[in-house]
Design a protein around this motif. Structure first.
Motif, PDB file in Angstrom:
ATOM      1  N   LYS A  95       3.449  16.651  -8.537  1.00 47.66           N
ATOM      2  CA  LYS A  95       3.822  17.078  -9.881  1.00 47.66           C
ATOM      3  C   LYS A  95       5.326  17.341 -10.021  1.00 47.66           C
ATOM      4  CE  LYS A  95      -0.609  19.543 -10.229  1.00 47.66           C
ATOM      5  NZ  LYS A  95      -1.233  20.890 -10.415  1.00 47.66           N
ATOM      6  N   LEU A  96       6.053  17.251  -8.915  1.00 50.13           N
ATOM      7  CA  LEU A  96       7.476  17.598  -8.950  1.00 50.13           C
ATOM      8  C   LEU A  96       8.294  16.530  -9.658  1.00 50.13           C
ATOM      9  CD1 LEU A  96       7.994  19.095  -5.374  1.00 50.13           C
ATOM     10  CD2 LEU A  96       7.553  20.294  -7.523  1.00 50.13           C
ATOM     11  N   PHE A  97       9.347  16.980 -10.282  1.00 51.82           N
ATOM     12  CA  PHE A  97      10.244  16.107 -11.049  1.00 51.82           C
ATOM     13  C   PHE A  97      11.012  15.171 -10.122  1.00 51.82           C
ATOM     14  CE2 PHE A  97      14.585  15.376 -12.552  1.00 51.82           C
ATOM     15  CZ  PHE A  97      14.360  14.830 -13.803  1.00 51.82           C
ATOM     16  N   GLU A 116      25.863   1.687   1.427  1.00 54.60           N
ATOM     17  CA  GLU A 116      24.587   1.403   0.799  1.00 54.60           C
ATOM     18  C   GLU A 116      23.755   2.669   0.686  1.00 54.60           C
ATOM     19  OE1 GLU A 116      22.392  -1.514   2.871  1.00 54.60           O
ATOM     20  OE2 GLU A 116      23.901  -3.088   2.613  1.00 54.60           O
ATOM     21  N   LYS A 117      22.840   2.655  -0.281  1.00 49.57           N
ATOM     22  CA  LYS A 117      21.935   3.783  -0.394  1.00 49.57           C
ATOM     23  C   LYS A 117      21.166   3.971   0.907  1.00 49.57           C
ATOM     24  CE  LYS A 117      21.080   3.110  -5.324  1.00 49.57           C
ATOM     25  NZ  LYS A 117      20.052   2.850  -6.344  1.00 49.57           N
ATOM     26  N   VAL A 118      20.962   5.220   1.261  1.00 50.41           N
ATOM     27  CA  VAL A 118      20.199   5.509   2.462  1.00 50.41           C
ATOM     28  C   VAL A 118      18.735   5.157   2.196  1.00 50.41           C
ATOM     29  CG1 VAL A 118      19.484   7.326   4.043  1.00 50.41           C
ATOM     30  CG2 VAL A 118      21.807   7.314   3.125  1.00 50.41           C
ATOM     31  N   PRO A 119      18.082   4.428   3.077  1.00 54.75           N
ATOM     32  CA  PRO A 119      16.692   4.024   2.849  1.00 54.75           C
ATOM     33  C   PRO A 119      15.789   5.219   2.570  1.00 54.75           C
ATOM     34  CG  PRO A 119      17.618   2.841   4.716  1.00 54.75           C
ATOM     35  CD  PRO A 119      18.631   3.882   4.330  1.00 54.75           C
ATOM     36  N   GLY A 120      14.919   5.060   1.587  1.00 56.21           N
ATOM     37  CA  GLY A 120      13.942   6.094   1.275  1.00 56.21           C
ATOM     38  C   GLY A 120      14.338   7.008   0.143  1.00 56.21           C
ATOM     39  N   TYR A 121      15.627   7.134  -0.144  1.00 56.04           N
ATOM     40  CA  TYR A 121      16.060   8.092  -1.153  1.00 56.04           C
ATOM     41  C   TYR A 121      15.907   7.553  -2.578  1.00 56.04           C
ATOM     42  CZ  TYR A 121      17.652  11.049   2.605  1.00 56.04           C
ATOM     43  OH  TYR A 121      17.686  11.853   3.722  1.00 56.04           O
ATOM     44  N   GLY A 122      15.406   6.329  -2.685  1.00 57.54           N
ATOM     45  CA  GLY A 122      15.066   5.781  -3.993  1.00 57.54           C
ATOM     46  C   GLY A 122      13.571   5.632  -4.171  1.00 57.54           C
ATOM     47  N   GLU A 123      12.782   6.231  -3.252  1.00 56.65           N
ATOM     48  CA  GLU A 123      11.328   6.148  -3.324  1.00 56.65           C
ATOM     49  C   GLU A 123      10.768   7.462  -3.856  1.00 56.65           C
ATOM     50  OE1 GLU A 123       9.498   4.666   0.251  1.00 56.65           O
ATOM     51  OE2 GLU A 123      11.329   3.555   0.791  1.00 56.65           O
ATOM     52  N   VAL A 124      10.011   7.378  -4.948  1.00 56.89           N
ATOM     53  CA  VAL A 124       9.555   8.567  -5.658  1.00 56.89           C
ATOM     54  C   VAL A 124       8.753   9.504  -4.759  1.00 56.89           C
ATOM     55  CG1 VAL A 124       8.032   9.380  -7.505  1.00 56.89           C
ATOM     56  CG2 VAL A 124       9.617   7.491  -7.929  1.00 56.89           C
ATOM     57  N   ASP A 125       7.773   8.990  -4.027  1.00 56.23           N
ATOM     58  CA  ASP A 125       6.924   9.873  -3.214  1.00 56.23           C
ATOM     59  C   ASP A 125       7.720  10.600  -2.142  1.00 56.23           C
ATOM     60  OD1 ASP A 125       4.729   9.181  -4.682  1.00 56.23           O
ATOM     61  OD2 ASP A 125       3.977   7.695  -3.255  1.00 56.23           O
ATOM     62  N   LYS A 126       8.665   9.902  -1.516  1.00 59.58           N
ATOM     63  CA  LYS A 126       9.479  10.539  -0.475  1.00 59.58           C
ATOM     64  C   LYS A 126      10.423  11.579  -1.069  1.00 59.58           C
ATOM     65  CE  LYS A 126       9.284   6.734   2.838  1.00 59.58           C
ATOM     66  NZ  LYS A 126      10.054   5.736   3.608  1.00 59.58           N
ATOM     67  N   VAL A 127      10.966  11.295  -2.241  1.00 57.76           N
ATOM     68  CA  VAL A 127      11.858  12.263  -2.898  1.00 57.76           C
ATOM     69  C   VAL A 127      11.083  13.504  -3.311  1.00 57.76           C
ATOM     70  CG1 VAL A 127      13.255  12.663  -4.968  1.00 57.76           C
ATOM     71  CG2 VAL A 127      13.599  10.588  -3.611  1.00 57.76           C
TER      72      VAL A 127
END
Length: 547
Positions: A95-97, A116-127
Motif C-alpha cells: 500500500k506504500l506510495f 546509469e540507474k542502479v538496478p532495482g531502483y525503478g522497480e515498484v515492488d522493490k522500492v
C-alpha cells in the motif's frame, strides 16, 4: 535491493567483480537481528536523554541557559530498522506510495550524464520494500524525539525546539537512491519550530527558506544578534509578522542551494576527482518555480526548470532540450530566477567567494560571471517577471501595530545588446490607494544587457474589509534607446492573503513550519531576560534541535 544478501563473510567488497553500486552503504538493507535496544537510534537517543538530564540538573545549580544538538543517523543508509518499528510497514508495503517519476528516462534531465540507474531502483515492488525500511527508521527516530521532549519536564515551557534534516531521500524517484541532486525528494526537508508561549500553534510559514538562516534565527530568538557574523539572515520576521521587515530590502522569499563535490585526488592533489559540470551546481526556488543551473557558462550540460504546481514530480523540464523553443513566459521566469540567484551571490560575496576564480580551483571566471554569461536557453530582449497574464502576487501580510504591510519585487531585464529607460511608473485601479511604488527612483532609470532591475511594490492598509479581490495594477512605460514610442507593461497586483484582519489584535508570534522551506520564530521575552532562559534543542537528520 540488498546487494550483499547471501555474500559470505570476509567477501572483498572492493573486488572488480563487484559493481561499485553494490559496495557502499546505500545498498545495505534489511531488519535488525538484535532487539530495538541495540539500534543506532537507541544509542543516540538514550545518550541524548542523559545529556539533557545533565544540562537540566546543571541549570538548577547555576541557572545557566543551555544548548543541545542531537544528530540522529537515521533515516539513512544502511537501511536496517528494528522489527518492532518495521513490522506494520512491512506487512502493508503493497500500500506504500511510489513516485510517479520512478520510470523517468532522464532524457530531458541534467542528471542524465550521471552513472546509469542502479538496478532495482525503478522497480515498484522493490522500492516499496525499501520504503518500508525507510519509514520504520523514521519511526525509530520519532520514538526517541518523543522521549527527549518528555525529558524536558517543566523546562518544556521555556525551551525552543528546532527539528530539521540535512537532506532527503530519493526513494526511487527518477529511478534513483540517496540524495546528491536538486530534485524535491533530495533537497526539500522539514523545518519545524516549537516554543511554547512564543510560537503560536499551527502557524505555517509558506515562503521558501534555507538552512543558511537557521543560525541567525536562533541568535535572534535568544537576543544575541550581536554575535551573528554568519551569511544568514534571521527568519524571525516571517514568524512574528509584526513589522515591515519581510522583503523590505530585497526579495527574501527565494531559497538557494549549491552543489560541488569535486575534491583533490589522494595520489595527485593538484588534480580533482569529478568534473565541475557533472551535474547542476546551483538551485533557486521561488514559489512553485525551481531553476537548476550549471556552474560554467560554456558547459554543454542541460539547465532545468520546473513548475511544481503543474509538475510536482519534476518530469517536465521546461528548459533542457526545449530551451530554444520555449515561449517568452518560460524564458522570462528563467531569467527572473537567474537574477534572484545573482543577487544572492552578490549579497554574500564579501569574501569574493562567488567572484574570485580561485574559489573554483581556478576554473572559470568566478561564479557570478559564469552564471551571468551562461545562455543555454533562448535569448530574448526586454523581459519582465510579471505581465497581464502573470500577476505580482503579495504573500502573507504583517501587522506592524499601526498598519498592515507586505512588500513584493518585480524584475526587469534584457539579454540583448540594447538599452532601455523607464519613463513612468504608476499604480492604477480603484484599489490603487493600498499600493505604492517609488516613482521618483524609477523614472529615468536606465538598464541594458544582463541587467537585473528590481522594483519594490508595497501593499499597506490601516483598515481592511477582507475584500476577496482587488482592482490595482502596476503600469510601467519603458523606452528603448533609438525609438520614440515607449512600451507599456501592465502587471495586476493580487493579494493571496486576504483574511489577515484578525492579526491586528492577535499578532503572530512564531511558527511551526515544514518543508525544505520554512520557518522560525522569536520571543522578546527571551531578549528581555536571557538569564531566565531554558535551553535549546536542535535535532538533525530527521533530527531534532532543542533550544
Amino acid at each position: 535491493l540488498d546487494s550483499r544478501w547471501n555474500m559470505t563473510t570476509n567477501t572483498d567488497l572492493r573486488s572488480d567483480a563487484i559493481p561499485r553500486y553494490r559496495q557502499g552503504e546505500p545498498n545495505i538493507m534489511g531488519s535488525y537481528k538484535l532487539s530495538e535496544d541495540f539500534t543506532p537510534s537507541h544509542f543516540e537517543g538514550s545518550i541524548s536523554v542523559k545529556a539533557l538530564e545533565r544540562l537540566r540538573e546543571q541549570r538548577r545549580i547555576d541557572n545557566r541557559a543551555w544548548f543541545l544538538t542531537v544528530s540522529f543517523h537515521s533515516p539513512h543508509p544502511p537501511m536496517v530498522p528494528a522489527w518492532k518499528h518495521l513490522r506494520k510497514y512491512w506487512d502493508n508495503r503493497s500500500k506504500l506510495f511510489t513516485p510517479p517519476s520512478i520510470n523517468d528516462d532522464l532524457s530531458n534531465s541534467a542528471y542524465n550524464s550521471m552513472a546509469e540507474k542502479v538496478p532495482g531502483y525503478g522497480e515498484v515492488d522493490k522500492v516499496r520494500e525499501w520504503s518500508a525500511l525507510y519509514y520504520a527508521l523514521i519511526e525509530e527516530v520519532d520514538e526517541y524525539v518523543g522521549k527527549l521532549l518528555d525529558a524536558l519536564g517543566e523546562d518544556a515551557s521555556n525551551t525552543l525546539v528546532v527539528f530539521t534534516s540535512d537532506h532527503g531521500e530519493m526513494l526511487g524517484a527518477h529511478g534513483k537512491r540517496e540524495k546528491n541532486n536538486f530534485y524535491e525528494e533530495s533537497s526539500r526537508v522539514p523545518l519545524l519550530l516549537s516554543f511554547p508561549g512564543v510560537i503560536k500553534e499551527n502557524t505555517v510559514v509558506e515562503e521558501s527558506v534555507s538552512h543558511l538562516d537557521i543560525f541567525s534565527t536562533i541568535l535572534d530568538f535568544i537576543g544575541a544578534n550581536e554575535l551573528d557574523n554568519s551569511d544568514g539572515k534571521s527568519l524571525r520576521p516571517f514568524v512574528d509578522r509584526k513589522d515591515d521587515q519581510v522583503n523590505r530590502d530585497y526579495d527574501q522569499t527565494a531559497a538557494f542551494a549549491e552543489w560541488d563535490f569535486r575534491k583533490p585526488l589522494l595520489a595527485n592533489t593538484s588534480a580533482l576527482e569529478r568534473t565541475i559540470d557533472e551535474r547542476p551546481s546551483f538551485m533557486v526556488r521561488k514559489g512553485p518555480y525551481k531553476l537548476m543551473m550549471q556552474k560554467l557558462a560554456d558547459s554543454n550540460e542541460m539547465d532545468m526548470m520546473f513548475d511544481l504546481n503543474q509538475d510536482p514530480f519534476e518530469v517536465n523540464n521546461l528548459l533542457g532540450k526545449y530551451s530554444m523553443d520555449a515561449d517568452e513566459k518560460v524564458i522570462a521566469k528563467a531569467e527572473h530566477l537567474r537574477c534572484l540567484l545573482l543577487d544572492w551571490m552578490i549579497r554574500l560575496d564579501n569574501g569574493q567567494y562567488f567572484s574570485d576564480p580561485a574559489n573554483n580551483y581556478g576554473e572559470g571566471q568566478g561564479d557570478i560571471n559564469e552564471v551571468r554569461n551562461r545562455q543555454k536557453w533562448r535569448q530574448i530582449g526586454l523581459w519582465s517577471s510579471g505581465s497581464m497574464n502573470d500577476p505580482l502576487e503579495f504573500g502573507h501580510v504583517s501587522w506592524t501595530g499601526s498598519r498592515f504591510v507586505r512588500h513584493e519585487w518585480l524584475y526587469l531585464g534584457t539579454r540583448l545588446e540594447e538599452s532601455y529607460v523607464i519613463t513612468s511608473a504608476s499604480i492604477i485601479g480603484k484599489d490603487s490607494v493600498f499600493f505604492s511604488v517609488d516613482e521618483a527612483s524609477l523614472v529615468n532609470r536606465r538598464f541594458g544587457r544582463h541587467a537585473c532591475e528590481s522594483i519594490r511594490v508595497t501593499f499597506q492598509a490601516n483598515i481592511w474589509a477582507e475584500a476577496p479581490s482587488l482592482d490595482a495594477s502596476l503600469i510601467l512605460e519603458i523606452l528603448k534607446d533609438g525609438e520614440t514610442s515607449a512600451r507599456s507593461f501592465r502587471v495586476p497586483l493580487i493579494l493571496t492573503d486576504v483574511n489577515f484582519k484578525t492579526r491586528r489584535t492577535t499578532a503572530i508570534r512564531s511558527v511551526d513550519a515544514l518543508g525544505g522551506k520554512h520557518s522560525s520564530a522569536a520571543g522578546r521575552r527571551v531578549a528581555r531576560n536571557a538569564a531566565s532562559m531554558f535551553g535549546v534543542v536542535m535535532l538533525l537528520q530527521a533530527l531534532v534541535g532543542i533550544l
